[in-house]
Design a protein around this motif. Sequence first.
Motif, PDB file in Angstrom:
ATOM      1  N   MET A   8       0.834  -1.201   0.000  1.00 15.20           N
ATOM      2  CA  MET A   8       0.000   0.000   0.000  1.00 15.20           C
ATOM      3  C   MET A   8       0.871   1.254   0.000  1.00 15.20           C
ATOM      4  O   MET A   8       2.021   1.209   0.477  1.00 15.20           O
ATOM      5  N   ILE A   9       0.336   2.346  -0.517  1.00 15.26           N
ATOM      6  CA  ILE A   9       1.097   3.606  -0.542  1.00 15.26           C
ATOM      7  C   ILE A   9       0.954   4.279   0.814  1.00 15.26           C
ATOM      8  O   ILE A   9      -0.142   4.370   1.377  1.00 15.26           O
ATOM      9  N   THR A  10       2.096   4.738   1.363  1.00 13.58           N
ATOM     10  CA  THR A  10       2.081   5.577   2.565  1.00 13.58           C
ATOM     11  C   THR A  10       2.827   6.885   2.232  1.00 13.58           C
ATOM     12  O   THR A  10       3.344   7.040   1.121  1.00 13.58           O
ATOM     13  N   MET A  11       2.916   7.782   3.240  1.00 12.04           N
ATOM     14  CA  MET A  11       3.588   9.068   2.984  1.00 12.04           C
ATOM     15  C   MET A  11       5.051   8.879   2.578  1.00 12.04           C
ATOM     16  O   MET A  11       5.629   9.727   1.911  1.00 12.04           O
ATOM     17  N   ASP A  12       5.653   7.749   2.979  1.00 13.87           N
ATOM     18  CA  ASP A  12       7.063   7.485   2.605  1.00 13.87           C
ATOM     19  C   ASP A  12       7.228   7.353   1.083  1.00 13.87           C
ATOM     20  O   ASP A  12       8.323   7.547   0.560  1.00 13.87           O
ATOM     21  N   ASP A  13       6.130   7.006   0.397  1.00 11.94           N
ATOM     22  CA  ASP A  13       6.197   6.793  -1.064  1.00 11.94           C
ATOM     23  C   ASP A  13       5.954   8.082  -1.847  1.00 11.94           C
ATOM     24  O   ASP A  13       6.142   8.105  -3.063  1.00 11.94           O
ATOM     25  N   ILE A  14       5.485   9.112  -1.147  1.00 18.95           N
ATOM     26  CA  ILE A  14       5.112  10.356  -1.835  1.00 18.95           C
ATOM     27  C   ILE A  14       6.309  11.308  -1.891  1.00 18.95           C
ATOM     28  O   ILE A  14       6.841  11.708  -0.858  1.00 18.95           O
TER      29      ILE A  14
END
Length: 183
Positions: A1-7
């Motif tokens: 899943m996407i989290t803020m670490d991926d943004i």
Amino acid sequence: MITMDDIIREGHPALRKAAEEVAMPPSDEDKKTLQDLLDYVSNSQNPEMIEKYGLRPGIGLAAPQINVSKRMIAIRLTDEKGILHSYALFNPKIVSHSIEKSYLTSGEGCLSVDRPVPGYVPRHARIRVKAVSLEGEELDLRLRGLLSIVFQHEIDHLNGIMFYDHMNEKDPMQEPEGAIAIE
Ligand SMILES: OCN(O)CCCc1ccccc1
Ligand code: NI
């Protein structure tokens, strides 16, 4: 899943690149990426998920924001009439737009911008968008209001444009002349 670490955040070059069209029919990988974008937006509107994963709420997300330079966007919001809109789109294109402008009186923010940037963002009031949905259907949408604003914010990301690029440099807080104010 996407989290803020991926943004990725402003300063990352991918935010200033024009993204590539997604080849049709979409690959399984591209479909998964687009589903992941929509899942992030949905999760970021769920208090338990926000708490559990430290998500910043968002009503949209574009693939370049997770360092994928492909033309994909996801949007999920409840409009001024209380209608829920949820879109996961490949290759969205603004095919026509009104001359009339509109702007959010609250201004705009961005998950890739870790600072408030006060000011009004003048945009087209009404737009016509063609795109392909996650399920592969061709869509032809006529949009106005908050949904039109958010679509333009996300499609801007596909062209390396940030919301503050549209602001009046001299006075960002000057209401755009003759534009529709959206509360
Ligand atoms: O690109 C998505 N994003 O950074 C999240 C915020 C989306 C958004 C916020 C205010 C007005 C229009 C769009
Ligand atoms: Ni953004």
